[in-house]
Design a protein around this motif. Structure first.
Motif: not given
Length: 192
Positions: A57, A59, A67, A70
């Motif tokens: 992942k 981010f 956030q 992503r």
């Protein structure tokens, strides 16, 4: 992405349509999250890489913790024998750069405006050949147990070994840790 001989890495690719967050010409649609922050040219961001057991992942977070980017990718692992868990090392590296690059693009942020935080599988091991920059063997995953017999024999030869290792490192002699996996690679893959 560019990889340079001195080990430096560029996460950005030449893309004339990409504008750094904060550029007066940066657009990303009507008042998106990215656009809300584009007024502040001195905003700093956190770029985060999470290389887990089942996926990778990337981010991007603002200074306030929101956030704004992503990307997730599923990680393929192989099980060549019972108790063995392996990953293709080059794919791991490529996937990490890919999710980071895509998260930056989604957030409309330049890597130059970010700090980088990483978390990974820690006890997964890969050995790179310094002459060729290629892996000498697939990455051995943290949950791999192929070194169980070696660990047992290592301790059986001199039970004080385990005690000394524990005192010096705080670790047990166990298949989970990297040293037995490195020993296995040296004994099996490096002799080819």
């Amino acid at each position: 992405m560019g990889l340079y001989r001195n080990g430096a890495v560029s996460l950005t690719t030449p893309n004339p349509s990409f504008k750094r967050r904060g550029d007066a010409t940066a657009t990303s649609g009507p008042r998106s999250r990215a656009a809300r922050y584009s007024e502040n040219k001195h905003m700093h961001y956190s770029l985060v890489l999470d290389l887990g057991t089942t996926g990778v992942k990337g981010f991007v977070f603002t200074e306030t913790g929101e956030q704004i980017g992503r990307v997730d990718e599923r990680l393929e692992k192989s099980f060549p024998e019972k108790g063995w868990v392996e990953f293709e090392p080059t794919s791991l590296v490529d996937m990490c750069f890919d999710v980071l690059r895509r998260a930056l693009q989604e957030a409309h942020v330049s890597a130059y405006d970010c700090t980088l935080g990483m978390t990974n599988q820690r006890e997964t091991v890969v050995v790179w050949d310094p002459r060729t920059s290629k892996a000498v063997y697939p990455a051995i995953g943290w949950e791999d147990t192929r070194t169980k017999q070696w660990c047992e024999e290592f301790v059986a030869v001199d039970p004080n070994r385990a005690k000394k290792i524990r005192e010096r490192t705080g670790l047990f002699v166990d298949t989970y840790f990297t040293a037995p996996k490195l020993r296995w690679i040296l004994d099996h893959a490096m002799k080819k």
